[in-house]
Design a protein around this motif. Structure first.
Motif, PDB file in Angstrom:
ATOM      1  N   SER A  63      58.438  16.451  35.892  1.00 14.06           N
ATOM      2  CA  SER A  63      57.980  17.799  35.173  1.00 14.06           C
ATOM      3  C   SER A  63      57.198  17.471  33.901  1.00 14.06           C
ATOM      4  O   SER A  63      57.763  16.638  33.062  1.00 14.06           O
ATOM      5  CB  SER A  63      59.054  18.864  35.096  1.00 14.06           C
ATOM      6  N   SER A  91      54.747  25.708  39.442  1.00 19.30           N
ATOM      7  CA  SER A  91      54.614  26.112  38.185  1.00 19.30           C
ATOM      8  C   SER A  91      55.121  27.228  37.689  1.00 19.30           C
ATOM      9  O   SER A  91      54.931  28.316  38.602  1.00 19.30           O
ATOM     10  CB  SER A  91      53.165  25.764  37.849  1.00 19.30           C
ATOM     11  N   PHE A 102      55.907  25.047  32.684  1.00 23.90           N
ATOM     12  CA  PHE A 102      56.126  23.980  33.630  1.00 23.90           C
ATOM     13  C   PHE A 102      55.403  23.568  34.746  1.00 23.90           C
ATOM     14  O   PHE A 102      54.780  24.410  35.119  1.00 23.90           O
ATOM     15  CB  PHE A 102      57.632  24.270  34.086  1.00 23.90           C
ATOM     16  N   VAL A 104      56.373  21.120  37.886  1.00 23.20           N
ATOM     17  CA  VAL A 104      57.296  20.443  38.547  1.00 23.20           C
ATOM     18  C   VAL A 104      57.004  19.616  39.876  1.00 23.20           C
ATOM     19  O   VAL A 104      56.223  20.628  40.553  1.00 23.20           O
ATOM     20  CB  VAL A 104      58.644  21.292  38.829  1.00 23.20           C
TER      21      VAL A 104
END
Length: 117
Positions: A63, A91, A102, A104
């Motif tokens: 991430s 996200s 984030f 990921v």
């Protein structure tokens, strides 16, 4: 703030990563596979981007956390070029501060090459 839904197309941005950052990320991947269930982190001191890697069960998670509003997908083309498409990508805003986002990515461990960068 815009909501980011799993498996939906979301605009992203990609920056070119330094060789140092790439080497650190690949070292995190190696460590995560050698030591499952531990999250390994690196915060780039220049760009202030956080990179996190962990392995759990049959998944490898990578991430990035960066200042929003768009997710930082800078590792996506690098990792997919080496390991193939991730099994899952999503996200979302960071729960502690929604100004950060984030991105990921999960790979099934058996789909990740055993040879690292």
């Amino acid at each position: 703030m815009q909501k980011y839904a799993e498996d939906k197309m979301t605009p992203v941005f990609c920056d070119e990563l330094s060789e140092h950052t790439l080497n650190v990320v690949f070292e995190l991947i190696r460590k995560a596979q050698e030591q499952p269930n531990i999250q390994f982190n690196y915060v780039d001191p220049v760009d202030k981007v956080s990179y996190c890697v962990s392995a759990h069960g049959n998944k490898l998670a990578v991430s990035l956390v960066d200042w929003g509003p768009l997710p930082n997908a800078s590792l996506y083309p690098v990792l997919t070029n080496i390991y193939g498409e991730p099994a899952h990508v999503f996200s979302k805003p960071w729960i502690r501060d929604e100004r950060f986002v984030f991105l990921v990515m999960y790979w099934e461990v058996n789909s990740v090459s055993n040879s690292f960068h």
